[in-house]
Write a protein that holds these residues in place. Structure first.
Motif, PDB file in Angstrom:
ATOM      1  N   VAL A  73       0.839  -1.201   0.000  1.00 27.78           N
ATOM      2  CA  VAL A  73       0.000   0.000   0.000  1.00 27.78           C
ATOM      3  C   VAL A  73       0.880   1.260   0.000  1.00 27.78           C
ATOM      4  O   VAL A  73       0.666   2.185  -0.776  1.00 27.78           O
ATOM      5  CB  VAL A  73      -0.941  -0.007   1.226  1.00 27.78           C
ATOM      6  CG1 VAL A  73      -1.702   1.297   1.321  1.00 27.78           C
ATOM      7  CG2 VAL A  73      -1.894  -1.191   1.128  1.00 27.78           C
ATOM      8  N   ALA A  74       1.909   1.259   0.847  1.00 26.47           N
ATOM      9  CA  ALA A  74       2.753   2.452   0.974  1.00 26.47           C
ATOM     10  C   ALA A  74       3.475   2.760  -0.325  1.00 26.47           C
ATOM     11  O   ALA A  74       3.617   3.917  -0.714  1.00 26.47           O
ATOM     12  CB  ALA A  74       3.753   2.257   2.107  1.00 26.47           C
ATOM     13  N   ALA A  75       3.942   1.709  -1.024  1.00 28.57           N
ATOM     14  CA  ALA A  75       4.701   1.940  -2.245  1.00 28.57           C
ATOM     15  C   ALA A  75       3.789   2.051  -3.461  1.00 28.57           C
ATOM     16  O   ALA A  75       4.237   2.401  -4.555  1.00 28.57           O
ATOM     17  CB  ALA A  75       5.694   0.802  -2.454  1.00 28.57           C
ATOM     18  N   ASP A  76       2.500   1.709  -3.247  1.00 28.94           N
ATOM     19  CA  ASP A  76       1.513   1.766  -4.323  1.00 28.94           C
ATOM     20  C   ASP A  76       1.966   0.970  -5.547  1.00 28.94           C
ATOM     21  O   ASP A  76       2.102   1.501  -6.647  1.00 28.94           O
ATOM     22  CB  ASP A  76       1.235   3.231  -4.704  1.00 28.94           C
ATOM     23  CG  ASP A  76       0.037   3.329  -5.649  1.00 28.94           C
ATOM     24  OD1 ASP A  76      -0.803   2.412  -5.601  1.00 28.94           O
ATOM     25  OD2 ASP A  76      -0.030   4.294  -6.421  1.00 28.94           O
ATOM     26  N   VAL A  77       2.241  -0.319  -5.327  1.00 24.86           N
ATOM     27  CA  VAL A  77       2.684  -1.174  -6.436  1.00 24.86           C
ATOM     28  C   VAL A  77       1.791  -2.403  -6.494  1.00 24.86           C
ATOM     29  O   VAL A  77       1.018  -2.683  -5.584  1.00 24.86           O
ATOM     30  CB  VAL A  77       4.146  -1.625  -6.247  1.00 24.86           C
ATOM     31  CG1 VAL A  77       5.078  -0.447  -6.358  1.00 24.86           C
ATOM     32  CG2 VAL A  77       4.324  -2.357  -4.930  1.00 24.86           C
ATOM     33  N   ARG A  78       1.937  -3.127  -7.607  1.00 23.63           N
ATOM     34  CA  ARG A  78       1.221  -4.398  -7.753  1.00 23.63           C
ATOM     35  C   ARG A  78       2.141  -5.528  -7.315  1.00 23.63           C
ATOM     36  O   ARG A  78       3.228  -5.686  -7.866  1.00 23.63           O
ATOM     37  CB  ARG A  78       0.813  -4.605  -9.215  1.00 23.63           C
ATOM     38  CG  ARG A  78      -0.564  -4.040  -9.557  1.00 23.63           C
ATOM     39  CD  ARG A  78      -0.715  -3.823 -11.049  1.00 23.63           C
ATOM     40  NE  ARG A  78      -0.308  -4.994 -11.843  1.00 23.63           N
ATOM     41  CZ  ARG A  78      -1.148  -6.004 -12.146  1.00 23.63           C
ATOM     42  NH1 ARG A  78      -2.382  -6.005 -11.719  1.00 23.63           N
ATOM     43  NH2 ARG A  78      -0.735  -7.011 -12.889  1.00 23.63           N
ATOM     44  N   ALA A  79       1.724  -6.280  -6.356  1.00 21.03           N
ATOM     45  CA  ALA A  79       2.546  -7.401  -5.930  1.00 21.03           C
ATOM     46  C   ALA A  79       1.652  -8.497  -5.368  1.00 21.03           C
ATOM     47  O   ALA A  79       0.693  -8.218  -4.653  1.00 21.03           O
ATOM     48  CB  ALA A  79       3.543  -6.953  -4.860  1.00 21.03           C
ATOM     49  N   ALA A  80       1.966  -9.744  -5.768  1.00 23.38           N
ATOM     50  CA  ALA A  80       1.275 -10.885  -5.166  1.00 23.38           C
ATOM     51  C   ALA A  80       1.976 -11.191  -3.857  1.00 23.38           C
ATOM     52  O   ALA A  80       3.195 -11.358  -3.830  1.00 23.38           O
ATOM     53  CB  ALA A  80       1.351 -12.081  -6.104  1.00 23.38           C
ATOM     54  N   ILE A  81       1.215 -11.238  -2.770  1.00 23.95           N
ATOM     55  CA  ILE A  81       1.823 -11.588  -1.486  1.00 23.95           C
ATOM     56  C   ILE A  81       1.465 -13.031  -1.186  1.00 23.95           C
ATOM     57  O   ILE A  81       0.319 -13.359  -0.890  1.00 23.95           O
ATOM     58  CB  ILE A  81       1.372 -10.622  -0.388  1.00 23.95           C
ATOM     59  CG1 ILE A  81       1.943  -9.235  -0.723  1.00 23.95           C
ATOM     60  CG2 ILE A  81       1.861 -11.086   0.976  1.00 23.95           C
ATOM     61  CD1 ILE A  81       1.382  -8.129   0.079  1.00 23.95           C
ATOM     62  N   VAL A  82       2.461 -13.884  -1.356  1.00 20.38           N
ATOM     63  CA  VAL A  82       2.229 -15.319  -1.284  1.00 20.38           C
ATOM     64  C   VAL A  82       2.609 -15.808   0.105  1.00 20.38           C
ATOM     65  O   VAL A  82       3.752 -15.651   0.532  1.00 20.38           O
ATOM     66  CB  VAL A  82       3.073 -16.050  -2.355  1.00 20.38           C
ATOM     67  CG1 VAL A  82       2.749 -17.531  -2.341  1.00 20.38           C
ATOM     68  CG2 VAL A  82       2.820 -15.455  -3.721  1.00 20.38           C
ATOM     69  N   THR A  83       1.639 -16.401   0.797  1.00 19.80           N
ATOM     70  CA  THR A  83       1.933 -16.899   2.143  1.00 19.80           C
ATOM     71  C   THR A  83       2.232 -18.398   2.093  1.00 19.80           C
ATOM     72  O   THR A  83       1.860 -19.090   1.153  1.00 19.80           O
ATOM     73  CB  THR A  83       0.751 -16.646   3.086  1.00 19.80           C
ATOM     74  OG1 THR A  83      -0.414 -17.219   2.501  1.00 19.80           O
ATOM     75  CG2 THR A  83       0.545 -15.169   3.292  1.00 19.80           C
ATOM     76  N   HIS A  84       2.915 -18.882   3.112  1.00 21.08           N
ATOM     77  CA  HIS A  84       3.388 -20.262   3.125  1.00 21.08           C
ATOM     78  C   HIS A  84       2.971 -20.969   4.403  1.00 21.08           C
ATOM     79  O   HIS A  84       2.294 -20.395   5.250  1.00 21.08           O
ATOM     80  CB  HIS A  84       4.905 -20.278   2.956  1.00 21.08           C
ATOM     81  CG  HIS A  84       5.338 -19.798   1.606  1.00 21.08           C
ATOM     82  ND1 HIS A  84       5.304 -18.473   1.254  1.00 21.08           N
ATOM     83  CD2 HIS A  84       5.778 -20.463   0.520  1.00 21.08           C
ATOM     84  CE1 HIS A  84       5.711 -18.344  -0.006  1.00 21.08           C
ATOM     85  NE2 HIS A  84       6.007 -19.545  -0.469  1.00 21.08           N
ATOM     86  N   ASP A  85       3.440 -22.219   4.537  1.00 25.82           N
ATOM     87  CA  ASP A  85       3.080 -23.002   5.726  1.00 25.82           C
ATOM     88  C   ASP A  85       4.110 -22.882   6.835  1.00 25.82           C
ATOM     89  O   ASP A  85       4.128 -23.652   7.761  1.00 25.82           O
ATOM     90  CB  ASP A  85       2.945 -24.490   5.379  1.00 25.82           C
ATOM     91  CG  ASP A  85       1.994 -24.706   4.241  1.00 25.82           C
ATOM     92  OD1 ASP A  85       1.063 -23.901   4.131  1.00 25.82           O
ATOM     93  OD2 ASP A  85       2.194 -25.651   3.466  1.00 25.82           O
ATOM     94  N   GLY A  86       5.018 -21.970   6.708  1.00 18.84           N
ATOM     95  CA  GLY A  86       6.083 -21.863   7.693  1.00 18.84           C
ATOM     96  C   GLY A  86       7.282 -21.291   6.993  1.00 18.84           C
ATOM     97  O   GLY A  86       7.194 -20.907   5.826  1.00 18.84           O
ATOM     98  N   GLY A  87       8.397 -21.189   7.689  1.00 12.27           N
ATOM     99  CA  GLY A  87       9.543 -20.525   7.100  1.00 12.27           C
ATOM    100  C   GLY A  87      10.230 -21.322   5.998  1.00 12.27           C
ATOM    101  O   GLY A  87      10.776 -20.754   5.062  1.00 12.27           O
ATOM    102  N   GLY A  88      10.228 -22.666   6.113  1.00 12.93           N
ATOM    103  CA  GLY A  88      11.063 -23.498   5.238  1.00 12.93           C
ATOM    104  C   GLY A  88      10.749 -23.382   3.765  1.00 12.93           C
ATOM    105  O   GLY A  88      11.632 -23.103   2.953  1.00 12.93           O
ATOM    106  N   ASP A  89       9.462 -23.569   3.405  1.00 16.91           N
ATOM    107  CA  ASP A  89       9.152 -23.560   1.973  1.00 16.91           C
ATOM    108  C   ASP A  89       9.246 -22.150   1.401  1.00 16.91           C
ATOM    109  O   ASP A  89       9.491 -21.971   0.209  1.00 16.91           O
ATOM    110  CB  ASP A  89       7.795 -24.212   1.681  1.00 16.91           C
ATOM    111  CG  ASP A  89       6.684 -23.671   2.558  1.00 16.91           C
ATOM    112  OD1 ASP A  89       7.003 -22.982   3.540  1.00 16.91           O
ATOM    113  OD2 ASP A  89       5.509 -23.927   2.263  1.00 16.91           O
TER     114      ASP A  89
END
Lengths: 350, 501
Positions: free
Chosen positions: A202-218
């Protein structure tokens, strides 16, 4: 009072007797010659001026104190508690027991704590996740039923990319997201890391997919294999990848540059006013007495100055961030309302 | 060669041998108790290792993992209760053999195959760490999605007589897997405000309910409990003829196990199901599968014990834990100041050699300890039916309760048991449901991750070579199984027609 404590501790741990006895002696001496002795022995200076407080420091009213965590053995919280207990134990004359209360993302641990007696014999390792759990579901007891005690550390959230990838600076990542579409990764959907990235988008006003994971490893794997432009995570999770040169740090989400990483800029100085703080502190049952709170504030502040402890936590990339009860309570309230606002904005809760 | 000598020296000069034996013994116990997963067995042990010498601590934890992966098969065979997720595939033919009075043989086959799988896995770990690590790196969300689909495609061949009922059961499993926190948005789904459901329903609870509790309910309704047959309480290792027959399924199991173990998050469960399915496909005695085929035990057991070794690849080479068990091992390493990753091999080479040596001893002692423990287990399950049932109830519910000290979990298992009884009554096969529960989250989360990456464009799956390969394999499997089904149906009709004529 001090006499009985001495014998009680003496049955259990001889070293505690020795320390207690010496402190008692010096306290008496200080009492007798208050003026002449106050400026000596720098570490104990404070206590020498106020002998009754020495007795308090040693006379913590419990021999055994239980520290709860909902995380599994070997996790960040477990290591935090065990290291802290190892240093504080001899100093406070207390045997610390670390107890794992898994289940419900902290819900069971919170219930256990909220219903415990506020006598200073049980505390809970607080990290942002217990606030997330409180807000995401309707557990029997939430963070509002607990009393903040102290904060000890901040775990720093860093932005990283693969070393042989196209990005060398944070600005390039933002530019690429502005020109096309960014691929940014965070650990889990209800995490501080995701919150940081959503705010950055939001702050940078850009398009980005924010992909979440099941933990740090993957997440780390997906940054390494080029699926993602950047990942956000705790500095200590990627230590070995940094050392081996596979990952490169681009920025930190702290409010100032880290002493361990002076060359890495903060996101704030790069032009986006976002600071996220993963805190590591202790919560207690509601109704703790001022004596208990005072003892913890004093003891933890002191143990953070221990040079041995210092080197061990700075190696684990933890930043000391002591907050007394008043500050920590304000901090938790602010953190909870920020988090709640974020969860509403992203549609996670209504 | 130097490393071998160094390993031998460590074996005689440090207590790692002892740690390996102790770890395996503890692991078998933990694995055999329903509900106590390999990672919980390790977690229970972890605090005790803090004060130990680093090499022994790590060997102890890694050996526990090996023991637990094996231990899960014991209750799977004897009381239809998979002790661990990965042992679910062993239930199918293991329990069938037990019911035929061949419990001793079934246990012998699973131990023998487990040890073989363990040794091959260790060999892969020692020799192929680097190439295997690259394989782990190559798996994108698209590939994980395809891997999950490949796992689900097993339903086509294991659905039982009716493919429609198989699909229905599979869907049921997938629906259960949607309970919990949404993998992308974080919204709680179907949790009804219960914090216990935030992390979803653990597959092991569903498996224990569907397989074991439903069997208990069914047996409780049986009219007369037959007297216990005088079964031999000795385990029997396979003879030379059977050993030759087991070579193929074991090879299938270890190859699949090697690959799956390396891929973080895939784990032993997918490996054992895929190996079971492949062993069945390539077997000369396909009809025996599901009715007590020795090959149906050998393949999954070889697979999940291989996984116990190769799962260490991403941990040792990247410092990335691929599973809960590996995460606990990582904790153990960190406590002792060992940072896994590329530099572990150069800077703490002796720790790595110690670990490999310990794992070798662990696999050896698996054979010895298994031979000691199994007769006791066999004796236990040969008590009178009433005693045995009470014992199993106590075992299952105390085990399930222990996971989170939660009565809610016990309720879930009971509900799954009741669902299992209903499924049996209406002829819904249990296996597809279990596959759905195990794979649902993997498939869904990676599908949505992939689409998030591509802004909703499905062609991203075709740009990933691994995904294309796995999806093609899945399509071929499904087409092949359906083709076989149709061919068999046509032939059967032909046979009845000619018989009528």
């Amino acid at each position: 009072m001090s006499l009985s404590i001495e014998t009680r501790a003496g049955i259990r741990i001889p070293s505690v007797v020795a320390v207690g006895f010496l402190a008692l002696l010096s306290a008496c001496a200080a009492w007798a010659q208050e003026d002449s002795q106050t400026r000596e022995a720098a570490p104990g200076r404070d206590s020498m001026r106020q002998p009754h407080r020495v007795a308090q420091a040693i006379s913590y009213p419990h021999e055994v104190v239980t520290l709860l965590t909902h995380s599994s053995p070997g996790s960040g919280s477990d290591l935090f508690l065990r290291e802290l207990a190892r240093r504080l134990g001899p100093q406070m004359g207390v045997d610390f027991v670390v107890e794992h209360v898994p289940g419900g993302g902290g819900a069971r641990a919170m219930s256990r704590l909220a219903n415990a007696r506020p006598d200073g014999s049980v505390f809970y390792a607080a990290t942002p996740s217990f606030i997330f759990t409180s807000l995401l579901s309707r557990p029997a007891n939430t963070f509002r039923d607990l009393e903040p005690l102290i904060n000890v550390f901040f775990d720093q959230e860093v932005v990283y990319t693969r070393s042989d990838g196209p990005f060398e600076t944070f600005a390039q990542v933002i530019d690429s997201a502005r020109a096309g579409r960014g691929r940014w990764g965070a650990a889990s959907p209800g995490s501080l890391e995701r919150q940081a990235l959503e705010r950055l988008r939001v702050a940078a006003d850009v398009r980005a997919a924010i992909v979440t994971h099941d933990g740090g490893g993957d997440l780390i794997l997906n940054v390494l294999n080029g699926t993602l432009d950047i990942g956000v995570g705790e500095a200590q999770e990627i230590r070995s990848q940094l050392e081996s040169g596979n990952l490169r740090l681009l920025a930190v989400f702290s409010d100032a540059r880290l002493p361990e990483l002076p060359q890495i800029p903060t996101v704030r100085e790069l032009g986006y006013d976002i600071v996220v703080t993963k805190f590591r502190g202790l919560m207690g049952p509601p109704g703790l007495s001022p004596e208990i709170v005072g003892a913890w504030e004093r003891e933890v502040r002191q143990v953070l100055d221990d040079p041995e402890y210092r080197s061990s936590f700075s190696q684990a990339m933890l930043t000391p961030a002591f907050m007394g009860q008043a500050d920590f309570t304000r901090f938790i309230d602010g953190f909870a309302s920020d988090t709640e606002a974020f969860l509403r904005d992203t549609g996670v809760i209504r | 060669m130097d490393a071998v000598l160094q390993g031998l020296e460590m074996l005689v000069s440090t207590p790692i041998g002892l740690a390996a034996v102790a770890g395996v013994a503890w692991g078998i116990l933990g694995g055999a108790l329903p509900g106590i997963s390999p990672s919980i067995s390790m977690a229970l042990l972890l605090p005790f290792t803090y004060g130990m010498e680093p090499n022994s601590a790590i060997v102890l934890l890694a050996s526990t993992y090996i023991g637990a992966e094996y231990g899960g098969s014991i209750p799977a065979i004897l009381i239809r209760t998979p002790g661990t997720n990965a042992a679910a595939a062993t239930v199918l033919d293991g329990y069938a053999m037990k019911q035929r009075g061949q419990g001793g043989e079934a246990l012998g086959i699973s131990l023998y195959s487990g040890v073989i799988g363990g040794f091959i896995g260790l060999l892969m770990l020692v020799l192929l760490t680097r190439p295997l690590a690259n394989l782990a790196l190559a798996f994108t969300p698209m590939s994980y999605f395809a891997l999950g689909v490949l796992g689900l495609s097993v339903i086509a061949s294991l659905a039982g007589p009716s493919i429609l009922k198989g699909l229905a059961a599979g869907l049921l499993g997938l629906m259960v897997a949607t309970v919990g926190t949404d993998p992308v948005s974080g919204v709680p789904r179907f949790t009804f405000g219960r914090p216990e459901l935030l992390d979803g329903i653990a597959p092991i609870l569903v498996m224990v309910g569907l397989f074991a509790v439903s069997e208990l309910f069914r047996q409780a309704g049986a009219r007369a409990w037959s007297a216990v047959g005088g079964e031999a309480t000795r385990i029997r290792f396979p003879g030379s003829r059977l050993r030759r027959r087991l070579v193929k399924p074991q090879l299938i199991g270890t190859s699949i196990g090697t690959v799956e173990g390396v891929i973080p998050g895939a784990g032993g469960t997918i490996a054992s199901f895929l190996s079971y399915n492949e062993a069945r496909r390539w077997s000369k005695f396909r009809d025996e599968f599901g009715k007590g085929s020795p090959e149906g035990i050998a393949a999954p057991e070889a697979a999940n014990n291989t996984v116990a070794s190769t799962a260490l690849v991403p941990l040792l080479s990247f410092g990335i834990p691929g599973s809960n068990s590996a995460a606990i091992l990582l904790g153990g390493l960190l406590v002792h100041g060992l940072l896994p990753g590329p530099r572990l091999f150069t800077e703490n080479g002796d720790a790595v050699v110690g670990l490999y040596t310990g794992l070798f001893v662990a696999n050896l002692s698996l054979l010895a300890l298994g031979s000691l423990i199994l007769p006791v287990c066999l004796w236990l399950v040969n008590r009178s039916r009433a005693l045995l049932m009470a014992f199993i109830y106590a075992l299952i519910f105390s085990g399930v309760y222990t996971i989170n000290s939660s009565l809610f979990d016990v309720g879930l298992v009971l509900a799954a048991g009741a669902a299992g009884v209903v499924m049996r009554l209406v002829g819904l096969p249990i296996l597809p449901a279990v596959l759905g529960v195990v794979l649902g989250f993997l498939v869904e989360s990676n599908y949505r991750r992939s689409l998030l990456l591509s802004a909703g464009d499905h062609s991203i799956f075709l740009e990933d070579p691994i995904a294309v390969g796995l999806l093609t394999a899945a399509a071929l499997f499904i087409a092949g199984s359906l083709g076989t089904r149709m061919w068999l149906a046509v032939r059967r009709e032909g046979a009845t027609a000619s018989a009528e004529r």
